[in-house]
Design a protein around this motif. Structure first.
Motif, short mmCIF file in Angstrom:
data_model
loop_
_atom_site.label_atom_id
_atom_site.label_comp_id
_atom_site.label_asym_id
_atom_site.label_seq_id
_atom_site.Cartn_x
_atom_site.Cartn_y
_atom_site.Cartn_z
N LEU A 156 0.82 -1.21 0.00
CA LEU A 156 0.00 0.00 0.00
C LEU A 156 0.86 1.26 0.00
CD1 LEU A 156 -3.06 0.62 0.05
CD2 LEU A 156 -2.86 0.93 2.52
N VAL A 157 1.98 1.23 0.70
CA VAL A 157 2.85 2.41 0.75
C VAL A 157 3.41 2.73 -0.63
CG1 VAL A 157 3.46 2.24 3.19
CG2 VAL A 157 4.80 0.97 1.49
N HIS A 158 3.63 1.69 -1.42
CA HIS A 158 4.11 1.90 -2.79
C HIS A 158 3.01 2.53 -3.65
CE1 HIS A 158 6.13 1.36 -6.57
NE2 HIS A 158 5.23 0.49 -7.00
N ALA A 159 1.79 2.04 -3.49
CA ALA A 159 0.66 2.60 -4.24
C ALA A 159 0.45 4.06 -3.86
CB ALA A 159 -0.60 1.79 -3.96
N ARG A 160 0.58 4.36 -2.58
CA ARG A 160 0.43 5.73 -2.10
C ARG A 160 1.45 6.64 -2.78
NH1 ARG A 160 3.72 8.23 1.20
NH2 ARG A 160 3.06 10.18 2.17
N ARG A 161 2.71 6.19 -2.87
CA ARG A 161 3.76 6.98 -3.50
C ARG A 161 3.44 7.21 -4.98
NH1 ARG A 161 6.35 11.05 -3.07
NH2 ARG A 161 6.63 10.41 -0.91
N MET A 162 2.90 6.21 -5.65
CA MET A 162 2.54 6.35 -7.06
C MET A 162 1.45 7.41 -7.23
SD MET A 162 2.51 2.30 -8.07
CE MET A 162 2.09 2.49 -9.79
N MET A 163 0.47 7.42 -6.32
CA MET A 163 -0.60 8.42 -6.38
C MET A 163 -0.02 9.83 -6.19
SD MET A 163 -3.93 6.98 -4.34
CE MET A 163 -4.80 5.49 -4.82
N ILE A 164 0.87 9.97 -5.22
CA ILE A 164 1.46 11.28 -4.95
C ILE A 164 2.26 11.77 -6.14
CG2 ILE A 164 3.18 12.51 -3.55
CD1 ILE A 164 2.32 10.78 -1.18
N ASP A 165 3.11 10.91 -6.68
CA ASP A 165 3.98 11.31 -7.80
C ASP A 165 3.17 11.68 -9.03
OD1 ASP A 165 6.17 10.84 -6.21
OD2 ASP A 165 6.66 8.90 -7.09
N ALA A 166 2.05 10.98 -9.25
CA ALA A 166 1.23 11.24 -10.44
C ALA A 166 0.14 12.28 -10.19
CB ALA A 166 0.60 9.94 -10.93
N GLY A 167 -0.09 12.65 -8.93
CA GLY A 167 -1.13 13.62 -8.60
C GLY A 167 -2.52 13.11 -8.88
N ILE A 168 -2.76 11.82 -8.60
CA ILE A 168 -4.06 11.21 -8.86
C ILE A 168 -4.63 10.62 -7.58
CG2 ILE A 168 -3.63 10.75 -11.30
CD1 ILE A 168 -2.79 7.94 -10.57
N GLY A 169 -5.93 10.29 -7.61
CA GLY A 169 -6.58 9.81 -6.40
C GLY A 169 -7.12 8.40 -6.49
N ARG A 170 -6.82 7.68 -7.62
CA ARG A 170 -7.32 6.32 -7.75
C ARG A 170 -6.42 5.53 -8.70
NH1 ARG A 170 -12.29 7.02 -7.78
NH2 ARG A 170 -11.92 9.18 -7.21
N LEU A 171 -6.33 4.23 -8.45
CA LEU A 171 -5.51 3.34 -9.27
C LEU A 171 -6.29 2.08 -9.60
CD1 LEU A 171 -2.16 3.45 -7.23
CD2 LEU A 171 -2.55 4.57 -9.43
N PRO A 172 -6.44 1.74 -10.87
CA PRO A 172 -7.00 0.43 -11.20
C PRO A 172 -6.07 -0.67 -10.70
CG PRO A 172 -7.03 1.90 -13.12
CD PRO A 172 -6.18 2.55 -12.08
#
Length: 273
Positions: A156-172
């Motif tokens: 989950l911490v990795h997914a969180r970092r991806m959201m922050i870097d991309a400036g998005i709020g959801r990931l498929p």
């Protein structure tokens, strides 16, 4: 259409010294995803000092720096965005959409002569997308095709970092090239809050680092077809309270359409550059 006819005239506010749990409870009670943050100054007057969203809270709570702190120890001032971008009540919807899109924000407090009159959000602007001018556009015309995805077994911490870097709020969430779920900032917030209530303090940092996407994601995700009209998608988002939908074409994931994508379309159609 002008902002004063679209905005919510009763914005929900919270004091900067209240904690994150207070903020989340208030969001849930009032069914909103953001709060205006206020402070009482030396003249005993309330002044607007920031805005806090579910996404802000999710990103802060999931960070390693604050990993072992209880949410009740976070003041709203710690997680809020202090640099407010505001709108004039007589601003048109296209201009407001352009400001939100350019600044990658989801709302604008509406202010006149330093007085807070209301707040306009992406959801408020989506009503514009149900107009006749948007009939000819489909999900396939508007969706984002360059998706960032995760798998259920990623941390989950990795997914969180991806959201922050991309400036998005959801990931498929993809599993064996099939859509298995979706992970949102709100999902992460609720998961981390609940997790911290159950796990002893000394184990929290290591356990949080080992939470997996599959433990938190929503399953049985509702999708839309690439041929679905934008007018219908706008109505679905507003009625269901979702931030967007994965888009399928011939049964396979082809993209994702969010409020931000629809905001971009509003800017294009309303002719604001």
């Amino acid at each position: 259409m002008i902002i004063k006819n679209l905005m919510s005239t009763d914005p929900v506010c919270i004091d900067k010294d209240q904690n994150v749990c207070d903020a989340l409870r208030l969001m849930g009670k009032r069914d909103v995803s953001r709060l205006i943050v206020i402070n009482t100054n030396s003249d005993h007057e309330k002044e607007m000092v920031g805005i806090v969203t579910e996404k802000d809270i999710a990103m802060k709570l999931g960070s390693s720096r604050y990993g072992n702190m209880a949410p009740s120890h976070f003041h709203v001032s710690t997680v809020m965005t202090p640099d407010l971008v505001t709108a004039d009540p007589d601003m048109d919807a296209g201009s407001a959409a352009s400001i939100m899109f350019e600044n990658n924000i989801g709302s604008l407090p509406v202010v006149d002569d330093d007085e807070l009159l209301g707040i306009v959000t992406k959801s408020d602007l989506l009503d514009v997308c149900r107009g006749k001018a948007y009939d000819k556009y489909t999900a396939g015309d508007v969706m984002s095709t360059e998706m960032i995805t995760v798998t259920p077994d990623e941390r989950l911490v990795h997914a969180r970092r991806m959201m922050i870097d991309a400036g998005i709020g959801r990931l498929p969430v993809m599993d064996n090239q099939e859509l298995a779920g979706i992970l949102t900032a709100s999902d992460m917030t609720r998961a981390v809050i609940n997790f911290r209530k159950l796990v002893p303090d000394r184990h929290k940092p290591s356990r949080i680092r080992n939470l997996l996407v599959g433990d938190v994601m929503k399953q049985n995700v509702e999708t839309v077809d690439a041929e679905t009209p934008v007018t219908e998608i706008a109505s679905m988002i507003l009625e269901k309270g979702y931030g967007g939908f994965p888009v399928t074409a011939e049964g396979e994931l082809a993209g994702i359409i969010t409020k931000t994508d629809l905001l971009d379309l509003i800017v294009e159609i309303e002719g604001v550059f």
